[in-house]
Design a protein around this motif. Sequence first.
Motif, PDB file in Angstrom:
ATOM      1  N   SER A  23      -2.156   0.011   9.901  1.00 53.27           N
ATOM      2  CA  SER A  23      -1.587   1.616   9.868  1.00 53.27           C
ATOM      3  C   SER A  23      -0.654   1.771   8.865  1.00 53.27           C
ATOM      4  O   SER A  23      -0.874   2.546   7.906  1.00 53.27           O
ATOM      5  CB  SER A  23      -0.688   1.831  11.065  1.00 53.27           C
ATOM      6  OG  SER A  23       0.354   0.672  11.425  1.00 53.27           O
ATOM      7  N   GLY A  27      -3.074   3.469   6.901  1.00 53.13           N
ATOM      8  CA  GLY A  27      -3.285   4.483   7.854  1.00 53.13           C
ATOM      9  C   GLY A  27      -4.118   4.567   8.761  1.00 53.13           C
ATOM     10  O   GLY A  27      -4.616   5.552   9.274  1.00 53.13           O
ATOM     11  N   TYR A  28      -4.465   3.314   9.221  1.00 55.49           N
ATOM     12  CA  TYR A  28      -5.750   3.348  10.453  1.00 55.49           C
ATOM     13  C   TYR A  28      -5.144   3.276  11.577  1.00 55.49           C
ATOM     14  O   TYR A  28      -4.638   2.006  11.998  1.00 55.49           O
ATOM     15  CB  TYR A  28      -6.529   2.189  10.089  1.00 55.49           C
ATOM     16  CG  TYR A  28      -7.870   2.364  10.610  1.00 55.49           C
ATOM     17  CD1 TYR A  28      -8.970   3.184  10.004  1.00 55.49           C
ATOM     18  CD2 TYR A  28      -8.026   1.796  11.522  1.00 55.49           C
ATOM     19  CE1 TYR A  28     -10.076   3.376  10.755  1.00 55.49           C
ATOM     20  CE2 TYR A  28      -9.472   1.868  12.075  1.00 55.49           C
ATOM     21  CZ  TYR A  28     -10.381   2.758  11.686  1.00 55.49           C
ATOM     22  OH  TYR A  28     -11.610   2.982  12.174  1.00 55.49           O
ATOM     23  N   GLY A  29      -5.304   4.186  12.363  1.00 62.55           N
ATOM     24  CA  GLY A  29      -4.914   4.011  14.118  1.00 62.55           C
ATOM     25  C   GLY A  29      -5.343   5.429  14.704  1.00 62.55           C
ATOM     26  O   GLY A  29      -5.507   6.464  14.183  1.00 62.55           O
ATOM     27  N   THR A 141      -6.463  10.734  15.700  1.00 58.97           N
ATOM     28  CA  THR A 141      -5.969   9.811  14.569  1.00 58.97           C
ATOM     29  C   THR A 141      -4.739   9.923  14.414  1.00 58.97           C
ATOM     30  O   THR A 141      -4.099  10.960  14.495  1.00 58.97           O
ATOM     31  CB  THR A 141      -6.855   9.749  13.229  1.00 58.97           C
ATOM     32  OG1 THR A 141      -6.319  10.909  12.558  1.00 58.97           O
ATOM     33  CG2 THR A 141      -8.420   9.826  13.614  1.00 58.97           C
ATOM     34  N   ILE A 142      -4.106   8.883  13.674  1.00 60.89           N
ATOM     35  CA  ILE A 142      -2.627   9.039  13.118  1.00 60.89           C
ATOM     36  C   ILE A 142      -2.657   9.799  11.953  1.00 60.89           C
ATOM     37  O   ILE A 142      -1.451   9.659  11.155  1.00 60.89           O
ATOM     38  CB  ILE A 142      -1.989   7.702  13.147  1.00 60.89           C
ATOM     39  CG1 ILE A 142      -2.565   6.539  12.011  1.00 60.89           C
ATOM     40  CG2 ILE A 142      -1.765   6.994  14.351  1.00 60.89           C
ATOM     41  CD1 ILE A 142      -1.578   5.631  11.616  1.00 60.89           C
TER      42      ILE A 142
END
Lengths: 273, 273
Positions: A23, A27-29, A141-142
């Motif tokens: 994350s 930025g992965y979440g 997604t975030i």
Amino acid sequence: MYISINNELFLNEEAKISVSDLSIQRGYGIFDFLKTINNKPIFIENYLDRFYNSAREMNLMVELDREQLRNTIQKLIAENNIPNSGIKIILTGGYAEDGYTMMKPNLIIIQTPLEIKKSLPNQGMALVSYNHQRQIPQVKTIDYLQAIRLQRFVQENHADDLLYHNNGKVRECPRANFFIVTENEIITAKNEILHGITRSKILSLELPNYTFTERDFSLDEVYNAKEAFISSSTKNAFPVSKVDGKLIGDGKNTITDIINQKLLTLIELDQQV
Amino acid sequence: MYISINNELFLNEEAKISVSDLSIQRGYGIFDFLKTINNKPIFIENYLDRFYNSAREMNLMVELDREQLRNTIQKLIAENNIPNSGIKIILTGGYAEDGYTMMKPNLIIIQTPLEIKKSLPNQGMALVSYNHQRQIPQVKTIDYLQAIRLQRFVQENHADDLLYHNNGKVRECPRANFFIVTENEIITAKNEILHGITRSKILSLELPNYTFTERDFSLDEVYNAKEAFISSSTKNAFPVSKVDGKLIGDGKNTITDIINQKLLTLIELDQQV
């Protein structure tokens, strides 16, 4: 206040994760957000459905099965005892040594107090439109890059939030779906949006003389609507009084009020399950 | 190995940030990535230019001025003593109590070993194309949602990485720019891409009988190119042998090799500054 990280409770100030998490790196979440009233999570099965679906869409494995996750949430609710709250469940890409390869996801659950309002405010919110199509819109997604970046733009336009459109086709707000009310229709976007749980509850309602329509619509239709409102887990149905500085309707929000009351009734019913 | 968080050094395993950080909550952050050779950061001024520009574009304040940031990087290099390395500088939206409002940014600097190759590999990499336009492409944000999500897709297509195109207009790879070589032109995309530092170094080169052209080009032009290569800080100029399963050129990569050698010369010159 406790925060759950991978099924372990940490005090707020000790709830930390390694900077190798995807994350932070990429930025992965994904996440989801539900509310509790009197310590009862509302519509939890709908939120869990969406959460597991988001995880699947992003190739993220949830280590806890549905019952384990429900139990973890219940444990957090019991420990924190914040009767009216929002519960955010975040699932990240995990600790990646190389800062890039997807690893075992980290599951973070955060509870915060939430004030539940029973009646509409005197003043609706003001939105400012912005041309932006969210990527992977069906997944929670975030990714809020545009929304956070444009916080200053929103202020400069004397607005409370953004209204995204895709080259003129109205989509959604960063954290809410968007509806307009015409003479006999209640209209909301169908495509390229996040399908909110509150949105789906609204679409299941029945209102005499009104039909619910999911379709593309334009900003001009917004400016000329009789009412406009947003829907979200925290705000239920909340009136929009202005878009791009233009007043919407006469400000009475009769239909929005009816919808909000009906939502509150659904929520009350869910509390008794 | 040490990691710098807000100008303080932490051991790798203790380098953590609160889950309230906007990178975890909302995928909000920017970064940059440069390399060191024999403990000398290469082209550091170019990278710092871009880093401060990304921060400005995303309304993020960098607490350290340019000289302070340079000193922090030097301190990390001295402490870690990893002569050939990659240095990643991440700037996040900061700790947000409400999980949404931009706060004082967190600055994280991570150093990792990096192998610097002096000659091209026997085998170029295989790319698979994917229709995706990065949002805010001119800024080096931490948004790699598509790239990470598609790691499985890349594997399934027996490829090493993605090649993004916007409805047929070739753009870039997730972490590299992309070039093709024709009879007398070396072509790379101009618009809606991240302008890589290595890309700009390549465009500054002079090659007899070849002109450098920045313009849109199609996947068909890629399939019919004489050579194709990617450019990045870690890989310099690196040959691409296949795109979408189609072999590119005759595999000799003569021009790519010349460009790579010229890049290595520029890097050597910078080491002596």
